[in-house]
Design an enzyme around this catalytic site. Structure first.
Site, mmCIF file in Angstrom:
data_model
loop_
_atom_site.group_PDB
_atom_site.id
_atom_site.type_symbol
_atom_site.label_atom_id
_atom_site.label_comp_id
_atom_site.label_asym_id
_atom_site.label_seq_id
_atom_site.Cartn_x
_atom_site.Cartn_y
_atom_site.Cartn_z
ATOM 1 N N ASP A 172 0.825 -1.209 0.000
ATOM 2 C CA ASP A 172 0.000 0.000 0.000
ATOM 3 C C ASP A 172 0.860 1.260 0.000
ATOM 4 O O ASP A 172 1.808 1.376 0.772
ATOM 5 C CB ASP A 172 -0.890 0.049 1.249
ATOM 6 C CG ASP A 172 -1.832 -1.136 1.370
ATOM 7 O OD1 ASP A 172 -1.472 -2.226 0.904
ATOM 8 O OD2 ASP A 172 -2.917 -0.968 1.945
ATOM 9 N N ASN A 233 -8.418 -3.014 -2.335
ATOM 10 C CA ASN A 233 -9.798 -2.698 -1.953
ATOM 11 C C ASN A 233 -10.101 -1.205 -2.061
ATOM 12 O O ASN A 233 -11.274 -0.813 -2.075
ATOM 13 C CB ASN A 233 -10.097 -3.202 -0.538
ATOM 14 C CG ASN A 233 -9.279 -2.518 0.531
ATOM 15 O OD1 ASN A 233 -8.057 -2.452 0.440
ATOM 16 N ND2 ASN A 233 -9.932 -2.006 1.555
ATOM 17 N N HIS A 234 -9.078 -0.351 -2.186
ATOM 18 C CA HIS A 234 -9.324 1.087 -2.350
ATOM 19 C C HIS A 234 -9.359 1.514 -3.814
ATOM 20 O O HIS A 234 -9.644 2.690 -4.085
ATOM 21 C CB HIS A 234 -8.283 1.903 -1.579
ATOM 22 C CG HIS A 234 -8.595 2.018 -0.126
ATOM 23 N ND1 HIS A 234 -9.239 3.109 0.424
ATOM 24 C CD2 HIS A 234 -8.387 1.154 0.897
ATOM 25 C CE1 HIS A 234 -9.396 2.918 1.722
ATOM 26 N NE2 HIS A 234 -8.885 1.741 2.035
ATOM 27 N N ASP A 579 -27.459 13.115 -5.559
ATOM 28 C CA ASP A 579 -27.154 14.371 -6.251
ATOM 29 C C ASP A 579 -26.725 14.083 -7.689
ATOM 30 O O ASP A 579 -25.545 14.059 -8.019
ATOM 31 C CB ASP A 579 -26.045 15.103 -5.477
ATOM 32 C CG ASP A 579 -25.671 16.428 -6.108
ATOM 33 O OD1 ASP A 579 -26.470 16.956 -6.909
ATOM 34 O OD2 ASP A 579 -24.579 16.930 -5.800
ATOM 35 N N ASP A 581 -26.792 15.732 -10.492
ATOM 36 C CA ASP A 581 -26.117 16.740 -11.317
ATOM 37 C C ASP A 581 -24.901 17.348 -10.623
ATOM 38 O O ASP A 581 -24.350 18.337 -11.078
ATOM 39 C CB ASP A 581 -27.103 17.849 -11.711
ATOM 40 C CG ASP A 581 -27.691 18.565 -10.498
ATOM 41 O OD1 ASP A 581 -27.365 18.162 -9.348
ATOM 42 O OD2 ASP A 581 -28.482 19.506 -10.693
ATOM 43 N N SER A 583 -24.622 19.110 -8.086
ATOM 44 C CA SER A 583 -24.815 20.506 -7.692
ATOM 45 C C SER A 583 -24.518 20.726 -6.218
ATOM 46 O O SER A 583 -24.337 21.859 -5.780
ATOM 47 C CB SER A 583 -26.259 20.930 -7.977
ATOM 48 O OG SER A 583 -27.161 20.212 -7.145
ATOM 49 N N GLU A 590 -36.355 14.839 -0.711
ATOM 50 C CA GLU A 590 -35.379 13.761 -0.866
ATOM 51 C C GLU A 590 -34.678 13.487 0.466
ATOM 52 O O GLU A 590 -34.454 12.338 0.840
ATOM 53 C CB GLU A 590 -34.349 14.134 -1.934
ATOM 54 C CG GLU A 590 -34.876 14.035 -3.351
ATOM 55 C CD GLU A 590 -33.885 14.578 -4.366
ATOM 56 O OE1 GLU A 590 -33.918 14.115 -5.505
ATOM 57 O OE2 GLU A 590 -33.082 15.463 -4.009
ATOM 58 N N ASP A 623 -35.994 27.607 -0.531
ATOM 59 C CA ASP A 623 -36.292 27.295 -1.937
ATOM 60 C C ASP A 623 -36.523 25.804 -2.144
ATOM 61 O O ASP A 623 -36.621 25.322 -3.272
ATOM 62 C CB ASP A 623 -35.161 27.773 -2.846
ATOM 63 C CG ASP A 623 -33.848 27.024 -2.591
ATOM 64 O OD1 ASP A 623 -33.770 26.287 -1.570
ATOM 65 O OD2 ASP A 623 -32.911 27.171 -3.399
#
Length: 653
Positions: A172, A233-234, A579, A581, A583, A590, A623
């Site tokens: 590693d 595993n990473h 998420d 998109d 953003s 949600e 919003d």
């Protein structure tokens, strides 16, 4: 007179010898106590690391649970981003990823020339030593070209050594670029005469993962027969979300980072899963189990393993007309079960998936047998009998694996048949461990080479280095403790029948072990974590002294704050999956829907009214959207300044 003088000299000599022995014994005891403190600190680091990995593996069952129950919780069609279920047919072609990105004249970093040569390796190394950033165009082109070559390779690379051609095995690196520089300085650059195997976990945790990946890939493209890459595993996009590589990419490549992440997912899937040296040494990242089938692993379509967190789904072959589709090609039938758009052959079977999990995640233990790896939450623990069984079955002599930090950089166990190699020095803290690599040559014993990247702290006396490491370990342990304050307080009070505010050290240790689930020497650690009265009893509420969770919303209930802090990494991954998109925003609805699923699956008992109230507060401009990632960052632990700055007068030994 002569006899008297001789007798005096003898007495003086005896006194000097006794004094020397006393000093020697004292120093040995002092060194032993320092080593014990160092060992305890490493145990804390490792226990918390494995507990985090266990939480990451538990996310796989949550994602299955989420997909199975999604339509029951939220009837509207919410869009989920699930990269691993996208087919390659949906990916845009090379033009969209590489050729459409221009390298401006103002760019002062390294410029690679394809086809690559050893000159490009030197160019890249020098640029990264100067902390230059490789342009996104070249990053994407290197990944595309590497993937193209990897797709032609078998699951296991077979290599041969000779007296004039040793192979170097590295473990590693985890984004520790200085360690890679030091390996190349001591051992030479990859070449036809100097082959390497890098045994997974190139990325995550360290701050230079992309630089390491680019050096390895460019070297691989120049010497495809002499530099070998195994998957760890990473090398998994879901692991990268928690352990830092995703954030590193998005920070260094703000404009094109998302494209790089998309290509990385495919790149990981095509990495070979092992190397076999001289037909007698198996090199894999994690380990084996009693059911490891190397014949199957040679045949399995490895590119189907996108992430350990996305286990094989139940494929419903009925053509159910009453179904609901979401954006990523997942279909929910009327019973809430998963159907996939495509044939079952597009996915690994559960048995194949488990086989790969075992070789990426397993750890050796001294006890015979094979049992679940409860610390990490994935793979298994395998004993000496399992090692002998599998090696004998496939006519192998040795297993070389990585996956675990070792104080000396390597460790030999199972009667010399299993070797662990770990190449990231100072992994947990400056001075915490050495790195190492192995050189193999046919017919000879493996040779180990140790090193440690030296910085200012490494030149400190051992006592100061141990103090630094110990303080850091205790700090992160306290953060784990404060995240379970409510649960621990209830456990303490149940044991405190006299309502005295005190418990025996054994009672306190029992509560800590039970609630935190960390297998640590709590009795030895008690003097660092709590106040102990003159009768040896623990003032248990002092477990939470000098530390608090800073909450961004003062109205939030303390139990909710602790829960959000405790699961903040899991929640960040889950909400990033929603998420679509990128953003950074999700809707309040949600948030509520996914929280219901999360609390149900993780058995978190938080009143819905608290969650609804918190959701409304998080919607700052009303919003209907929440900047959830920023909100999670606002939950952090505050250590009392004086406590961090004062010299440590206690120790773990």
């Amino acid at each position: 007179m002569g006899c008297s003088s001789s007798s005096t000299k003898t007495r003086r000599s005896d006194t000097s010898l006794r004094a020397a022995l006393i000093i020697q014994n004292w120093y040995r005891g002092y060194k032993a106590r320092l080593k014990a403190r160092q060992h305890y600190a490493l145990t804390i680091f490792q226990s918390i690391e494995y507990a985090d990995e266990q939480g990451q593996m538990q996310l796989s069952t949550f994602f299955s649970f989420m997909l199975e129950n999604y339509t029951h919780i939220h009837k509207e069609e919410l869009e989920l981003r699930n990269q691993s279920l996208e087919s390659e047919q949906d990916m845009r072609d090379r033009w969209d990823y590489v050729d459409s990105i221009d390298v401006p004249d103002s760019y002062n970093g390294p410029r690679l020339q394809f086809p690559l040569t050893c000159t490009d390796i030197d160019l890249l190394l020098e640029a990264f030593k100067e902390q230059q950033i490789l342009h996104a165009h070249y990053v994407l082109e290197v990944l595309f070209e590497t993937k193209k070559v990897l797709k032609q390779m078998p699951n296991f690379t077979h290599i041969q050594t000779s007296p004039s051609k040793e192979v170097t095995i590295c473990g590693d690196l985890h984004g520790k670029l200085d360690d890679l520089f030091l390996i190349f300085y001591k051992n030479g650059l990859p070449s036809e005469r100097n082959p390497y195997v890098f045994n997974g976990d190139f990325v995550d945790r360290g701050k230079n993962s992309i630089e390491i990946l680019m050096i390895l890939c460019v070297s691989f493209l120049v010497y495809p027969n002499d530099l070998h890459l195994n998957r760890g595993n990473h090398e998994d996009f879901m692991m990268n979300l928690r352990y830092g590589f995703t954030k590193e990419i998005l920070h260094k490549y703000k404009l094109h980072g998302k494209r790089i992440l998309q290509i990385l997912e495919e790149f990981y899937a095509w990495l070979p899963i092992g190397t076999i040296v001289d037909n007698e040494i198996l090199v894999i990242h994690g380990g084996i189990s009693e059911t490891t089938d190397l014949n199957l692993l040679h045949r399995v379509e490895r590119n189907k393993m996108k992430s350990v967190l996305i286990p094989p789904t139940e494929t419903n072959r009925d053509h159910d007309t009453d179904s609901k589709h979401n954006k990523v090609g997942v279909t929910f039938n009327a019973h809430g079960r998963i159907k996939t758009n495509g044939s079952p052959t597009e996915h690994l079977t559960e048995h194949e998936w488990e086989q790969i999990i075992d070789i990426l995640w397993s750890d050796p233990r001294g006890k015979n047998g094979c049992f679940p790896n409860t610390c990490r939450g994935g793979g298994c623990y395998f004993g000496p009998d399992v090692t002998s069984k599998i090696l004998n079955k496939y006519q192998l002599k040795m297993l070389i694996r990585s996956h675990e930090c070792k104080p000396e950089g390597y460790e030999i166990c199972h009667d010399g048949k299993v070797v662990t190699i770990f190449s990231a020095s100072n992994y947990y803290e400056e001075g915490s461990n050495r790195g190492a690599y192995i050189k193999l040559c046919s017919g000879t014993t493996p040779r180990f080479f140790q090193y440690q990247v030296t910085k200012a702290t490494c030149f400190q006396p051992l006592r100061q280095r141990v103090d630094t490491m110990e303080n850091s370990a205790i700090k992160i342990l306290r953060e784990r403790v404060i995240s379970r304050k409510s649960d621990l307080t209830r456990a303490f009070q149940l044991q405190d029948h006299r309502k005295s505010g005190k418990l025996s050290v054994s009672q306190w240790a029992f509560c800590m072990e039970n609630i935190l689930g960390l297998n640590l020497p709590w009795r030895s650690l008690s003097s660092n974590l709590v106040n102990i009265d003159q009768n040896g009893n623990v003032e248990y509420m002092s477990s939470f002294q000098n530390i608090r969770i800073e909450k961004p919303v003062q109205e939030a209930h303390s139990t909710l704050v602790e829960t959000l802090y405790r699961y903040r990494s899991d929640l960040e991954i889950i909400f990033n999956a929603i998420d679509t998109d990128h953003s950074g925003l999700i809707s309040v609805e949600e948030f509520r829907a996914m929280w219901k699923l999360f609390s149900s699956h993780y058995n978190v008992h938080i009143d819905d009214s608290q969650v609804n109230k918190l959701a409304n507060i998080m919607d700052l401009n009303k919003d209907g959207s929440i900047d959830f990632n920023e909100f999670l960052k606002a939950f952090y632990v505050v250590h009392r300044y004086e406590d961090l700055m004062k010299p440590d007068v206690t120790n773990l030994g």
